[in-house]
Design an enzyme around this catalytic site. Sequence first.
Site, PDB file in Angstrom:
ATOM      1  N   GLN A  31      29.118  34.278  43.904  1.00  0.00           N
ATOM      2  CA  GLN A  31      29.339  35.714  43.764  1.00  0.00           C
ATOM      3  C   GLN A  31      28.131  36.513  44.224  1.00  0.00           C
ATOM      4  O   GLN A  31      28.271  37.624  44.748  1.00  0.00           O
ATOM      5  CB  GLN A  31      29.689  36.051  42.314  1.00  0.00           C
TER       6      GLN A  31
ATOM      7  N   HIS B  95      27.971  38.006  47.861  1.00  0.00           N
ATOM      8  CA  HIS B  95      28.734  39.182  48.268  1.00  0.00           C
ATOM      9  C   HIS B  95      27.836  40.360  48.577  1.00  0.00           C
ATOM     10  O   HIS B  95      28.070  41.104  49.528  1.00  0.00           O
ATOM     11  CB  HIS B  95      29.703  39.605  47.151  1.00  0.00           C
TER      12      HIS B  95
ATOM     13  N   GLU C 137      34.405  40.995  35.449  1.00  0.00           N
ATOM     14  CA  GLU C 137      35.441  40.931  36.486  1.00  0.00           C
ATOM     15  C   GLU C 137      35.994  39.502  36.567  1.00  0.00           C
ATOM     16  O   GLU C 137      37.200  39.277  36.532  1.00  0.00           O
ATOM     17  CB  GLU C 137      34.842  41.354  37.825  1.00  0.00           C
ATOM     18  N   HIS C 138      35.098  38.540  36.709  1.00  0.00           N
ATOM     19  CA  HIS C 138      35.458  37.110  36.725  1.00  0.00           C
ATOM     20  C   HIS C 138      34.752  36.428  35.557  1.00  0.00           C
ATOM     21  O   HIS C 138      33.534  36.557  35.424  1.00  0.00           O
ATOM     22  CB  HIS C 138      34.993  36.424  38.014  1.00  0.00           C
TER      23      HIS C 138
ATOM     24  N   HIS D 223      63.766  75.248  21.594  1.00  0.00           N
ATOM     25  CA  HIS D 223      64.133  73.839  21.749  1.00  0.00           C
ATOM     26  C   HIS D 223      65.400  73.540  20.955  1.00  0.00           C
ATOM     27  O   HIS D 223      66.311  72.853  21.434  1.00  0.00           O
ATOM     28  CB  HIS D 223      62.993  72.936  21.262  1.00  0.00           C
TER      29      HIS D 223
END
Length: 451
Positions: A264, A267, A333-334, A426
């Site tokens: 990761q 990235h 996230e992961h 109403h």
Amino acid sequence: MLNRIDLRGSRRDPRGLLPRAQLDVSVAVERIRPVVEAVHQHGFSAIREATERFDGVRLERLRVPAEAIAAAAETLDPAVREALLEVIKRARKVHADQRRTDVTTQVVDGGTVTERWVPVRRVGLYVPGGLAVYPSTVVMNVVPAQEAGVEGLVVASPPQASNNGLPDSRVLAACALLGVDEVYAVGGAQAIAMLGYGSDGADEDDRCEPVDVITGPGNIWVTAAKRLLRGTVGIDAEAGPTEIAILADDTADPRHVAADLISQAEHDPLAASVLVTDSTALADAVEIELDKQVATTKHEERVRTALTGEQSGVVLVDDLEQGLAVVDAYAAEHLEIQTRDARQWALRVRNAGAIFVGAWAPVSLGDYAAGSNHVLPTGGCARHSSGLSVQSFLRGIHVVEYTEEALRDVAGHVVALANAEDLPAHGDAVKVRLQSDLGWRAGRLDGRFEA
């Protein structure tokens, strides 16, 4: 290499103590606002100016010619083609099972409520193209939209100077394999503005009509533009740099843990890699493995920057119970679970974009070929948000059907609540329906309203 945070013996809420990148999207919003507003007001000319400034490419047209998309598929490396087709097949299998069906509830005799699941009409799918290119992200965005039944799919991806000002050829090939032919060579904040507001082009065939929903990951400028467009269109999430958290005990293989942290980190220099463990021996062994593996990885400088940054680190805990509390607070996230009885711990996790269980389910499997979606919430947003799915492209619409008798049966309750809220009109809207040729009168008899 990794910073250490020792939470052993602490019972404080760990959220403020955990490693996290310090990204201020609000600052980016103000910096990018002029670009977004320029595209809104001036369309193609503003997009062309921003693209030349940020991407070093001067656009003659926004839309990628159909023949260029087809040619990209024809020249695609056979191994990559085979891999993409397998990924598409697996993603379709998972996402097809997510499609909700309409449900009708019989509330009373003569009264029903049906929840219809209706796809949005047109979707803009953003595919990044900065430090890396992501044909897999085309799959992750397009497949759930197609399975939802979206009519119009639009892909925007940055132009590449190395590909004659077109998006990366592998991105175009993925579009071709999925049957997507409306692709724009536009990236960054200007792409989000184009999708949200629409834009003229070099001619009528080059025009981009506005979309209803924008999805897909991107850098902080893309995230900031999404925030500006929220409300004008729907957005999937404000995605930040990727992140991985690993909950591990002394049974974890330090080689696997190190490799997954690195995977990761490659990235982005701002990517977050976090190990949560109750084993100092494992933490020490992972450090040794990181020294070995980082030295041999292709993007060593990028990886080393990410791993040594404030957003990455090792969190030491007393036991896995505390470790579970920490990863729930982090809301990765992961999230990988590499422990004894890994599945049992995984089933207790409340907050994560996606969970990868055991030694044989690394995050990189989910990035490509597990069948799951890799467009996931970051920055702790997994506490309240989900990853991209078929549901991201569907809206639930309630359809209410009542007969006269069913309305008459509940009318007294409607009138009572309307009066209690000082909204008598109403109640009148119900009473007027229950009139007869002889006029009508209001009254409650045993909970019924009679004319």
